[in-house]
Design a protein around this motif. Structure first.
Motif: not given
Length: 531
Positions: A55-60, A223-226, A228-232, A486-495
């Motif tokens: 869906g619209r999930t970016g991070h979990v 949204e997963a991407g740079p 810097a977003l994960d760091a944020a 923990s934090v998981m970048p779900a969208r990037r991992l899915a890609e």
């Protein structure tokens, strides 16, 4: 005549042969292009499926335990993104009408915030994924019995962890089956198989699991991407999480004044212990580790005291300046006045400590360790502190020993009136004390080797102010990951997962090798025929 004119005159003169060669080459190019396009199409389809399930999930943000439901709103404010709290659990589902059963089903406890987060209308009640509905032949109005593991603050492998009441059954009336466009195939981790899931009301799941307003997962719309977003997101988590979310607490003991750091599961893990000592050192506080355990018997000869709490700690803290000649040894034991009188014990007597251990393979086992009485202490000060024992469900909150309901067998016939009198007067006050290192050797587990870390409040200092400073220092030093958050970048991992390790364009090119080779040979034969 130029070379270009010669070529053109040749093509025109032999136009039939040139046309055949051109068509042969076109066939070869078409086959090769088709193989590459099919590969890209497969990769694109897999990517669409993987992202569609999020869906619209970016991070979990997830945890092995449970944390405040309100953390979702805190993270949303810190990241300026949408959020949705939910409970994620595995379980088994039974259709009451037919008795059909499905195991390994994902159970999602969700509410209106989940559907708003994804921009979808909320179903009118509990819903199923298409695969699960087909497997059970479930229809709207059917009753489902959903069996989930009941969470417990005390680890199941611990002696005090419940092993006979590990599940809860939630009764649900099916409202509808959600299609793919309605997020019926929602999944947080990439998977190639069909998704079998149940979407249950969050409040109902929280009530039946008896977990209050807590969850174990938060979806973030970042949204997963740079990087810097994960760091944020990591920074937002660090600023929003509280000690309670991490399963830690700092409280104040009154007599004697002390600050107590404990864990929600009754065992202080290595990460929490290290952070506690670091935070205390920053404030100039001296740590006193404590490990309290239940002895089934404290025995001297033929006399014994049943079901008593024993604390392993710094014996100098229990009996200041009363170390025996030669100092404390690994088998030193201090008895309080009541226990010494009951056993008729004196300094130098041998005391056998009997206790239970839980082994995942062998179950409950009984062990015995011999100690030597190094002194008798009055039930005052540190030796009278009931807070030395953590909260053990079914034990510490009982009004009397006869009301104990621990997760291990208790022989109530061994309990004497004098034992009940001690419990009414002193409750969880330990009856014996041994060196901390000795307690670690006897009772430590993979979850930790202490039940609390205490700090003496400096003379003249305000306990509450010092406790607030310790909380701030501890939260700053204690990493969220160490507590299972923990934090998981779900969208990037899915890609990344949708791409796989196989180049599908190359794969289908190899698969079409003989057709491509045949097309090339056809072109060559046309050319040779023309020659």
């Amino acid at each position: 005549m130029t070379g270009t004119r010669l070529v053109l005159r040749t093509v025109v003169h032999y136009w039939r042969t040139s046309l055949a060669v051109t068509l042969g080459v076109a066939v070869a190019v078409a086959v090769l292009s088709g193989a590459l396009l099919v590969g890209d199409s497969v990769r694109g389809s897999l990517r669409d499926i993987a992202l569609g399930r999020l869906g619209r999930t970016g991070h979990v943000v997830s945890s092995a335990g449970f944390f405040r439901e309100a953390l979702a709103a805190d993270l949303a404010a810190a990241t300026r993104a949408g959020s949705a709290p939910l409970v994620v659990a595995g379980g088994a589902v039974t259709l009451e009408r037919s008795g059909r059963r499905a195991a390994g089903v994902q159970i999602y406890g969700v509410d209106a915030r989940f559907w708003q987060f994804h921009g979808l209308p909320a179903p009118s009640g509990p819903a199923l994924s298409p695969a699960l509905a087909a497997e059970l032949d479930a229809r709207p109005g059917d009753v489902l019995l959903v069996r989930m593991q009941k969470p417990s603050a005390i680890p199941m492998e611990s002696l005090f962890g419940r092993k006979d009441d590990v599940g809860r059954t939630v009764r649900l009336d099916v409202a509808q089956t959600l299609g793919r466009e309605g997020l019926g195939e929602f999944a947080l981790t990439p998977q190639q198989t069909e998704v079998r899931a149940v979407f249950a009301p969050l409040a109902l799941v929280q009530r039946d699991l008896d977990i209050g307003a807590t969850v174990n997962t938060v979806l973030l719309g970042t949204e997963a991407g740079p990087q810097a977003l994960d760091a944020a997101v990591d920074a937002a988590l660090a600023s929003s999480v509280t000690l309670d979310d991490l399963g830690a607490a700092v409280t104040v003991a009154v007599h004697p004044p002390a600050l107590v750091i404990e864990s929600g599961n009754g065992i202080v893990g290595e990460a929490l212990e290290a952070s506690a000592k670091t935070a205390g050192a920053a404030l100039g506080l001296e740590p006193v580790p404590v490990f309290t355990y239940l002895a089934t018997t404290i025995r001297r000869g033929d006399r014994g005291i049943p079901y008593s709490l024993v604390t392993a700690t710094d014996l100098e803290t229990v009996a200041p300046s009363r170390a025996p000649q030669g100092g404390w040894t690994a088998d030193s034991m201090l008895l309080n006045e009541w226990a010494a009188a009951d056993l008729g014990a004196a300094a130098g007597d041998a005391i056998d400590l009997e206790y239970l251990l839980w082994d995942p393979a062998a179950g409950l086992t009984t062990a015995t360790k011999r100690f030597r009485v190094a002194g008798i202490v009055p039930i005052t000060g540190f030796a009278a502190d009931r807070r030395l024992a953590p909260r053990y469900p079914g034990v510490t909150e009982a009004v009397s020993l006869a009301d104990w309901n621990p997760p291990f067998p208790v022989d109530l016939s061994r309990i004497r009136p004098r034992d009940e009198d001690y419990w009414r007067q002193h409750r969880t006050t330990p009856k014996a004390f041994i060196p901390f290192a000795a307690g670690q050797a006897l009772w430590r587990s993979r979850y930790g080797s202490a039940t609390s870390i205490r700090f003496r409040v400096p003379a003249g200092a305000d306990s509450e102010i010092t406790a607030a400073s310790l909380r701030t220092a501890l939260r700053k030093d204690l990493p969220a990951a160490a507590a299972g958050l923990s934090v998981m970048p779900a969208r990037r991992l899915a890609e990344e997962a949708s791409g796989g390790t196989t180049d599908f364009g190359e794969y289908f090119t190899y698969f079409s090798f003989f057709i491509v080779a045949s097309a090339v040979m056809l072109s060559v034969l046309f050319f040779r025929l023309g020659v």
